[in-house]
Design an enzyme around this catalytic site. Structure first.
Site, PDB file in Angstrom:
ATOM      1  CB  CYS A 199      76.728  55.211 -45.182  1.00 19.75           C
ATOM      2  SG  CYS A 199      75.865  55.838 -43.036  1.00 19.75           S
ATOM      3  CG  ASP A 252      73.616  56.123 -51.698  1.00 20.88           C
ATOM      4  OD1 ASP A 252      74.790  56.126 -50.774  1.00 20.88           O
ATOM      5  OD2 ASP A 252      72.543  56.219 -51.830  1.00 20.88           O
ATOM      6  CG  HIS A 303      71.981  56.483 -46.470  1.00 24.32           C
ATOM      7  ND1 HIS A 303      72.726  56.138 -46.513  1.00 24.32           N
ATOM      8  CD2 HIS A 303      71.674  56.569 -47.653  1.00 24.32           C
ATOM      9  CE1 HIS A 303      73.484  55.093 -47.266  1.00 24.32           C
ATOM     10  NE2 HIS A 303      72.922  56.054 -48.434  1.00 24.32           N
TER      11      HIS A 303
END
Length: 218
Positions: free
Chosen positions: A22, A94, A77
């Site tokens: 991520c 996202d 994250h």
């Protein structure tokens, strides 16, 4: 002269996405938004690392999940938050979420973070907010955290080159991920905005302060 695409016209298929990377996904997303019509040379973009001291944070509506409502327990994250052109709205980008892309910040908080759910202290999330222009200059990752003790990949890495910081640093992901309750701002105040815009590692805020912080960003 080259033309730029309006960022509002971008869809998720136009961004590179490698599962479980991520931080690199957001790095390349910010670079693409920067060159696709966003205002202020990327000054409308913020990178947000989500983690805690225990490295276990729940998020909902995640593609990696096989549970109800997409619940996933990540060690960390990373998302991008953008101030929308022309108004006070903020958008969350996202690439691992099943929610609208990009998603209004208020909706993302309500659906993915779910502050209405009371969590045990070990699952409460901290948010490290870093200004994207600083992040793109200083972040580095050689992906060492994705190799096991024998040097094998735990997850297939991205096709892109390793990210090296402007000063030659090859890996500092751990600096962004390390979070402690002692670092968390006790109160969200205007001076935190200038701190984000000047400090390499930005600022650290607590479980319920994300929307409050961005309400101060002009």
């Amino acid at each position: 002269m080259a033309t730029t695409m309006n960022a509002d016209a971008l869809d998720i298929s136009q961004f590179s996405h490698t599962p479980f990377y991520c931080e690199e996904n957001v790095y390349h997303l910010c670079k693409k938004l920067w060159t696709s019509g966003t205002e202020g040379q990327g000054h409308d973009l913020f990178v947000v690392f989500i983690s805690n001291e225990k490295k276990q944070i729940p998020l909902w509506h995640q593609k990696a999940s096989q549970r109800a409502e997409g619940l996933t327990l990540w060690d960390y994250h990373v998302i991008c938050v953008q101030k929308k052109k022309g108004d006070s709205t903020f958008l969350v980008w996202d690439l691992d979420s099943t929610l609208q892309f990009p998603c209004p910040l208020a909706s993302y908080v309500a659906e993915a973070i779910k502050p209405s759910i009371q969590l045990f202290s070990e699952f409460q999330r901290f948010f490290r907010i870093v200004h994207a222009p600083i992040f793109l200059r200083t972040f580095a990752s050689d992906r060492r955290h994705m190799k096991d003790s024998k040097g094998n990949w735990m997850y297939q890495p991205p096709e892109q080159d390793l990210i090296v910081a402007e000063d030659g640093t090859v890996h500092n992901l751990n600096e962004y991920m390390e979070m402690s309750a002692a670092e968390v701002a006790k109160k969200v105040e205007p001076h935190l905005v200038s701190a984000v815009q000047s400090q390499k590692l930005g600022i650290l805020i607590g479980e319920t302060q994300l929307e409050e912080f961005f309400s101060l960003v002009s």
